[in-house]
Design an enzyme around this catalytic site. Sequence first.
Site, mmCIF file in Angstrom:
data_model
loop_
_atom_site.group_PDB
_atom_site.id
_atom_site.type_symbol
_atom_site.label_atom_id
_atom_site.label_comp_id
_atom_site.label_asym_id
_atom_site.label_seq_id
_atom_site.Cartn_x
_atom_site.Cartn_y
_atom_site.Cartn_z
ATOM 1 C CE LYS A 2 -28.471 -60.227 37.990
ATOM 2 N NZ LYS A 2 -27.707 -61.000 37.014
ATOM 3 C CG ASP A 125 -28.504 -56.924 26.604
ATOM 4 O OD1 ASP A 125 -27.301 -56.661 26.774
ATOM 5 O OD2 ASP A 125 -29.123 -57.736 27.289
ATOM 6 N N GLY A 189 -31.722 -66.393 30.767
ATOM 7 C CA GLY A 189 -31.687 -66.251 29.312
ATOM 8 C C GLY A 189 -30.303 -66.704 28.876
ATOM 9 C CG ASP A 259 -32.022 -73.372 40.883
ATOM 10 O OD1 ASP A 259 -30.876 -73.527 40.410
ATOM 11 O OD2 ASP A 259 -32.238 -72.990 42.033
ATOM 12 N N GLY A 307 -24.792 -66.970 35.164
ATOM 13 C CA GLY A 307 -25.045 -67.915 36.263
ATOM 14 C C GLY A 307 -24.544 -69.330 36.038
ATOM 15 C CB VAL A 308 -25.576 -72.028 33.706
ATOM 16 C CG1 VAL A 308 -25.124 -73.439 33.360
ATOM 17 C CG2 VAL A 308 -27.003 -72.029 34.240
ATOM 18 C CD GLU A 365 -25.601 -58.376 31.866
ATOM 19 O OE1 GLU A 365 -26.061 -58.677 32.984
ATOM 20 O OE2 GLU A 365 -26.119 -58.723 30.805
HETATM 21 P P1 ADP Z 1 -30.237 -63.989 34.751
HETATM 22 O O1 ADP Z 1 -30.274 -64.309 33.298
HETATM 23 O O2 ADP Z 1 -31.579 -63.997 35.406
HETATM 24 O O3 ADP Z 1 -29.359 -62.804 35.125
HETATM 25 P P2 ADP Z 1 -28.152 -65.605 35.986
HETATM 26 O O4 ADP Z 1 -27.040 -65.206 35.088
HETATM 27 O O5 ADP Z 1 -28.107 -65.156 37.406
HETATM 28 O O6 ADP Z 1 -29.567 -65.269 35.358
HETATM 29 O O7 ADP Z 1 -28.232 -67.212 35.942
HETATM 30 C C1 ADP Z 1 -29.263 -67.900 36.587
HETATM 31 C C2 ADP Z 1 -29.037 -69.383 36.405
HETATM 32 O O8 ADP Z 1 -27.751 -69.746 36.921
HETATM 33 C C3 ADP Z 1 -30.063 -70.246 37.135
HETATM 34 O O9 ADP Z 1 -30.487 -71.312 36.298
HETATM 35 C C4 ADP Z 1 -29.260 -70.831 38.282
HETATM 36 O O10 ADP Z 1 -29.761 -72.081 38.650
HETATM 37 C C5 ADP Z 1 -27.897 -70.959 37.629
HETATM 38 N N1 ADP Z 1 -26.832 -71.129 38.627
HETATM 39 C C6 ADP Z 1 -26.425 -70.260 39.564
HETATM 40 N N2 ADP Z 1 -25.453 -70.820 40.342
HETATM 41 C C7 ADP Z 1 -25.257 -72.085 39.862
HETATM 42 C C8 ADP Z 1 -24.410 -73.197 40.224
HETATM 43 N N3 ADP Z 1 -23.565 -73.107 41.250
HETATM 44 N N4 ADP Z 1 -24.505 -74.315 39.501
HETATM 45 C C9 ADP Z 1 -25.366 -74.426 38.462
HETATM 46 N N5 ADP Z 1 -26.182 -73.432 38.087
HETATM 47 C C10 ADP Z 1 -26.140 -72.277 38.771
#
Ligand code: ADP
Length: 379
Positions: A2, A125, A189, A259, A307-308, A365
């Site tokens: 990113k 981090d 993570g 996912d 993400g989550v 970040e």
């Molecule tokens: P990273 O740690 O790789 O930066 P992210 O912060 O992008 O990861 O988070 C990735 C996670 O967020 C994945 O498990 C993805 O399935 C989840 N995620 C993204 N959008 C959604 C959503 N709308 N609902 C549930 N989980 C999601």
Amino acid sequence: MKSALVDTSSGRRLQEMHVESIGSDHACLHAGAEVRDLAGADLPIAVDELLAAYRGNEDSGIDAVAHRVVHGGEKFVEPARLDDSVLAEIEQLSHLAPLHNPPALAAIQRARAALPDVPHFAVFDTAFHATLPDHSREYALPAGVRQRYGIRRFGFHGINHSHVASSVAAHLHTELEKLRIISCHLGNGASVTAIAQGRSVDTSMGMTPLEGLVMGTRAGDVDPGVLLQLQRADDLDADELDDLLNKRSGLKGLTGTNDMREIERRASKGDRDCVLAIEMYVHRVRKYMGAYAVAMGGVDAIAFTAGVGEHSALIRRRCLERLEFIGAVLDLERNDAAKLSGDHPIATLCAPKSMVHLLAVRADEELAIARAAASALGG
Ligand code: ADP
């Protein structure tokens, strides 16, 4: 990978790009709505392509490049201006974050070659957790063992946990020093951090990013006796255990995918593995929230990010239900309606009567890293 071109005075992103699926036939560069095929591009090529795209923007006027480095070890508790000797020191820490530090170093080397005339910084981090009190940072192992190998807890996701804490304070118009915050970073993570008076006082990741929550592909907390058993019974060596714990466990080990969107979909159709995975995931987050609320003698705000944490109303609801006993009352409609964006980076999830602020905060970040470099430059 990113990236963003950030104006650190306004906090605005002038441009943002990311490269997906590096090293595969599906590698592609996303720049806004535009998607460019980079099939087969490895990490160095991806860095070259990204930087070329930024330099193609004539107004870009890049003043500095700031890189996220996951593990800064004992030494790096501030952003570091990169030169060959600092890079060599970071390289020595690679064994502590084998998934993260080596590719970051490869990207840094390529970026320094491509943009040799601007300063490059590493932002770590682990740095935000330099304030962990001894009782949070030490493992109950013999002093000789800890000292010989530098074994201690470091914590991770500090760049974002720190950003979340300051965003929460600004949103609540309250000084950070007056708040006790639990920050739940739930991405691939995942970690929870207890932040009291603006300082990290405990965090769920440890010496490496393996400890703590159930993550995308990492197991989080496991009785170390399990590892002894696997070594003895299956003759697994260190590399095999590493692979098991880092890449084949967590949500992926429980359900076959990391996912969360797919896991939620399958759970809603009754898939028992996915139902259990969500229950375990949520239970682990709640255990840490409870522990940290007690450790801080109370909590003023609980924030969800990454993400989550930003996108899954279901996971937030499950993590935040039945918390009235600590004064936290979720508003189901607000939780369902919360949509974060660059213009709306924070959303309130709690009912007006809630004594604890419940929030979703957009991870940024890139801004936090850019600002850390700007302040190291004195700008
Ligand atoms: P990273 O740690 O790789 O930066 P992210 O912060 O992008 O990861 O988070 C990735 C996670 O967020 C994945 O498990 C993805 O399935 C989840 N995620 C993204 N959008 C959604 C959503 N709308 N609902 C549930 N989980 C999601």
